[in-house]
Motif scaffolding. Structure first.
Motif, PDB file in Angstrom:
ATOM      1  N   LEU A  60     110.338  76.788 -29.330  1.00 10.98           N
ATOM      2  CA  LEU A  60     109.477  77.280 -30.406  1.00 10.98           C
ATOM      3  C   LEU A  60     109.355  78.797 -30.340  1.00 10.98           C
ATOM      4  CD1 LEU A  60     107.625  76.838 -32.814  1.00 10.98           C
ATOM      5  CD2 LEU A  60     105.754  76.385 -31.198  1.00 10.98           C
ATOM      6  N   GLU A  61     109.192  79.329 -29.141  1.00 10.43           N
ATOM      7  CA  GLU A  61     109.152  80.790 -28.981  1.00 10.43           C
ATOM      8  C   GLU A  61     110.421  81.433 -29.541  1.00 10.43           C
ATOM      9  OE1 GLU A  61     107.061  82.914 -25.317  1.00 10.43           O
ATOM     10  OE2 GLU A  61     108.245  81.183 -24.688  1.00 10.43           O
ATOM     11  N   LEU A  62     111.574  80.859 -29.217  1.00  5.69           N
ATOM     12  CA  LEU A  62     112.849  81.404 -29.683  1.00  5.69           C
ATOM     13  C   LEU A  62     112.998  81.262 -31.196  1.00  5.69           C
ATOM     14  CD1 LEU A  62     115.143  80.060 -26.817  1.00  5.69           C
ATOM     15  CD2 LEU A  62     114.352  82.422 -27.159  1.00  5.69           C
ATOM     16  N   ILE A  63     112.561  80.144 -31.742  1.00  3.12           N
ATOM     17  CA  ILE A  63     112.615  79.936 -33.192  1.00  3.12           C
ATOM     18  C   ILE A  63     111.802  81.006 -33.900  1.00  3.12           C
ATOM     19  CG2 ILE A  63     111.861  78.415 -35.072  1.00  3.12           C
ATOM     20  CD1 ILE A  63     112.391  76.050 -33.009  1.00  3.12           C
ATOM     21  N   LEU A  64     110.579  81.217 -33.436  1.00  2.00           N
ATOM     22  CA  LEU A  64     109.697  82.180 -34.097  1.00  2.00           C
ATOM     23  C   LEU A  64     110.203  83.608 -33.923  1.00  2.00           C
ATOM     24  CD1 LEU A  64     106.263  80.536 -33.273  1.00  2.00           C
ATOM     25  CD2 LEU A  64     107.580  80.407 -35.404  1.00  2.00           C
ATOM     26  N   ARG A  65     110.764  83.909 -32.771  1.00  2.00           N
ATOM     27  CA  ARG A  65     111.356  85.239 -32.561  1.00  2.00           C
ATOM     28  C   ARG A  65     112.535  85.435 -33.510  1.00  2.00           C
ATOM     29  NH1 ARG A  65     113.051  85.849 -26.800  1.00  2.00           N
ATOM     30  NH2 ARG A  65     110.796  85.914 -26.517  1.00  2.00           N
ATOM     31  N   GLY A  66     113.382  84.418 -33.633  1.00  2.00           N
ATOM     32  CA  GLY A  66     114.514  84.502 -34.545  1.00  2.00           C
ATOM     33  C   GLY A  66     114.074  84.690 -35.989  1.00  2.00           C
ATOM     34  N   LYS A  67     113.032  83.993 -36.392  1.00  2.00           N
ATOM     35  CA  LYS A  67     112.522  84.141 -37.758  1.00  2.00           C
ATOM     36  C   LYS A  67     111.970  85.548 -37.982  1.00  2.00           C
ATOM     37  CE  LYS A  67     110.110  80.995 -39.763  1.00  2.00           C
ATOM     38  NZ  LYS A  67     110.634  80.755 -41.076  1.00  2.00           N
ATOM     39  N   ARG A  68     111.271  86.092 -36.971  1.00  2.00           N
ATOM     40  CA  ARG A  68     110.706  87.445 -37.110  1.00  2.00           C
ATOM     41  C   ARG A  68     111.786  88.490 -37.347  1.00  2.00           C
ATOM     42  NH1 ARG A  68     107.318  85.980 -32.985  1.00  2.00           N
ATOM     43  NH2 ARG A  68     108.594  87.024 -31.447  1.00  2.00           N
ATOM     44  N   ILE A  69     112.945  88.294 -36.742  1.00  2.00           N
ATOM     45  CA  ILE A  69     114.002  89.295 -36.928  1.00  2.00           C
ATOM     46  C   ILE A  69     114.958  88.928 -38.063  1.00  2.00           C
ATOM     47  CG2 ILE A  69     113.857  90.248 -34.605  1.00  2.00           C
ATOM     48  CD1 ILE A  69     116.255  88.620 -33.802  1.00  2.00           C
ATOM     49  N   GLY A  70     114.624  87.862 -38.800  1.00  2.00           N
ATOM     50  CA  GLY A  70     115.331  87.584 -40.033  1.00  2.00           C
ATOM     51  C   GLY A  70     116.424  86.537 -39.996  1.00  2.00           C
ATOM     52  N   PHE A  71     116.577  85.804 -38.905  1.00  2.00           N
ATOM     53  CA  PHE A  71     117.569  84.744 -38.868  1.00  2.00           C
ATOM     54  C   PHE A  71     117.041  83.526 -39.610  1.00  2.00           C
ATOM     55  CE2 PHE A  71     119.000  86.572 -34.571  1.00  2.00           C
ATOM     56  CZ  PHE A  71     119.999  87.318 -35.158  1.00  2.00           C
ATOM     57  N   ASP A  72     117.938  82.803 -40.307  1.00  2.00           N
ATOM     58  CA  ASP A  72     117.506  81.557 -40.930  1.00  2.00           C
ATOM     59  C   ASP A  72     117.537  80.438 -39.885  1.00  2.00           C
ATOM     60  OD1 ASP A  72     120.132  80.326 -40.834  1.00  2.00           O
ATOM     61  OD2 ASP A  72     120.659  81.377 -42.676  1.00  2.00           O
ATOM     62  N   LEU A  73     116.968  79.292 -40.243  1.00  2.00           N
ATOM     63  CA  LEU A  73     116.820  78.214 -39.257  1.00  2.00           C
ATOM     64  C   LEU A  73     118.164  77.681 -38.760  1.00  2.00           C
ATOM     65  CD1 LEU A  73     113.757  76.246 -40.674  1.00  2.00           C
ATOM     66  CD2 LEU A  73     113.822  77.812 -38.717  1.00  2.00           C
ATOM     67  N   GLU A  74     119.172  77.642 -39.615  1.00  2.00           N
ATOM     68  CA  GLU A  74     120.482  77.164 -39.157  1.00  2.00           C
ATOM     69  C   GLU A  74     121.102  78.124 -38.144  1.00  2.00           C
ATOM     70  OE1 GLU A  74     122.222  74.328 -39.165  1.00  2.00           O
ATOM     71  OE2 GLU A  74     120.322  73.633 -39.995  1.00  2.00           O
ATOM     72  N   GLU A  75     120.931  79.417 -38.376  1.00  2.00           N
ATOM     73  CA  GLU A  75     121.450  80.412 -37.427  1.00  2.00           C
ATOM     74  C   GLU A  75     120.690  80.312 -36.104  1.00  2.00           C
ATOM     75  OE1 GLU A  75     124.199  82.942 -36.186  1.00  2.00           O
ATOM     76  OE2 GLU A  75     124.141  82.070 -38.182  1.00  2.00           O
ATOM     77  N   ILE A  76     119.391  80.129 -36.186  1.00  2.00           N
ATOM     78  CA  ILE A  76     118.564  79.965 -34.984  1.00  2.00           C
ATOM     79  C   ILE A  76     119.026  78.734 -34.211  1.00  2.00           C
ATOM     80  CG2 ILE A  76     116.236  79.440 -34.160  1.00  2.00           C
ATOM     81  CD1 ILE A  76     115.234  81.207 -36.569  1.00  2.00           C
ATOM     82  N   ARG A  77     119.252  77.638 -34.929  1.00  2.00           N
ATOM     83  CA  ARG A  77     119.716  76.410 -34.267  1.00  2.00           C
ATOM     84  C   ARG A  77     121.041  76.662 -33.546  1.00  2.00           C
ATOM     85  NH1 ARG A  77     118.992  71.295 -35.663  1.00  2.00           N
ATOM     86  NH2 ARG A  77     118.532  71.721 -37.836  1.00  2.00           N
ATOM     87  N   ARG A  78     121.966  77.315 -34.231  1.00  2.00           N
ATOM     88  CA  ARG A  78     123.287  77.594 -33.651  1.00  2.00           C
ATOM     89  C   ARG A  78     123.136  78.385 -32.353  1.00  2.00           C
ATOM     90  NH1 ARG A  78     125.423  80.037 -37.875  1.00  2.00           N
ATOM     91  NH2 ARG A  78     125.811  78.058 -38.879  1.00  2.00           N
ATOM     92  N   ILE A  79     122.300  79.396 -32.385  1.00  2.00           N
ATOM     93  CA  ILE A  79     122.122  80.250 -31.211  1.00  2.00           C
ATOM     94  C   ILE A  79     121.463  79.486 -30.068  1.00  2.00           C
ATOM     95  CG2 ILE A  79     120.887  82.273 -30.328  1.00  2.00           C
ATOM     96  CD1 ILE A  79     121.313  83.488 -33.218  1.00  2.00           C
ATOM     97  N   ILE A  80     120.400  78.761 -30.371  1.00  2.00           N
ATOM     98  CA  ILE A  80     119.682  78.022 -29.327  1.00  2.00           C
ATOM     99  C   ILE A  80     120.561  76.924 -28.738  1.00  2.00           C
ATOM    100  CG2 ILE A  80     117.757  76.456 -28.872  1.00  2.00           C
ATOM    101  CD1 ILE A  80     116.095  78.092 -30.863  1.00  2.00           C
ATOM    102  N   ASP A  81     121.246  76.187 -29.606  1.00  2.00           N
ATOM    103  CA  ASP A  81     122.066  75.067 -29.124  1.00  2.00           C
ATOM    104  C   ASP A  81     123.250  75.524 -28.282  1.00  2.00           C
ATOM    105  OD1 ASP A  81     120.355  73.277 -30.288  1.00  2.00           O
ATOM    106  OD2 ASP A  81     121.668  72.791 -31.981  1.00  2.00           O
ATOM    107  N   MET A  82     123.721  76.748 -28.492  1.00  2.00           N
ATOM    108  CA  MET A  82     124.852  77.241 -27.705  1.00  2.00           C
ATOM    109  C   MET A  82     124.529  77.279 -26.215  1.00  2.00           C
ATOM    110  SD  MET A  82     126.387  80.317 -30.018  1.00  2.00           S
ATOM    111  CE  MET A  82     127.885  80.540 -29.066  1.00  2.00           C
TER     112      MET A  82
END
Length: 136
Positions: A60-82
């Motif tokens: 959740l921390e990573l999701i919210l950080r990604g959203k703050r810097i402008g990543f969409d949820l699919e990009e966030i998922r890709r990064i986290i899942d890697m």
């Protein structure tokens, strides 16, 4: 079912309810349920109760950080899942650096656009004030 992991001194690991995470991160319960529905979070279910573990909290921390810097949820998922997939953490970090560079370039372009717009507004304002003085 896997045995529960324990933390220091044999105490059970820290868990959070949906209300606790929502309050801590200032998000709605609906947001957390949405993240669960799309697979970004996977809390344990005890009947109808969601029990969030440290992994969920970190995600959740990573999701919210990604959203703050402008990543969409699919990009966030890709990064986290890697992190959990090949090429693992190193690949994740290299990919993230590429995404950060792209995002930074996009923001710099936006900043320039904003600066240009502010300069145009300042010029227009000066002209309008000068015209008003001339008419007065």
């Amino acid at each position: 079912m896997l045995p529960a992991m324990t933390s220091r001194a044999g105490a059970p690991p820290r868990t959070w309810s949906i209300a606790e995470l929502a309050d801590e991160f200032d998000v709605t319960h609906r947001t957390l349920r949405h993240y669960e529905q799309i697979g970004l979070l996977s809390p344990e279910r005890r009947g109808t109760t969601r029990v969030f573990h440290r992994r969920d909290r970190t995600r959740l921390e990573l999701i919210l950080r990604g959203k703050r810097i402008g990543f969409d949820l699919e990009e966030i998922r890709r990064i986290i899942d890697m992190y959990d997939e090949q090429p693992g953490e190193e690949g994740q970090l290299r990919y993230l650096l590429e995404q950060v560079a792209d995002r930074r370039a996009e923001l710099e372009r936006r900043r320039q656009d904003i600066d240009d717009s502010l300069a145009e507004l300042a010029t227009l304002e000066r002209r309008c004030r000068a015209d008003l003085r001339r008419l007065a």
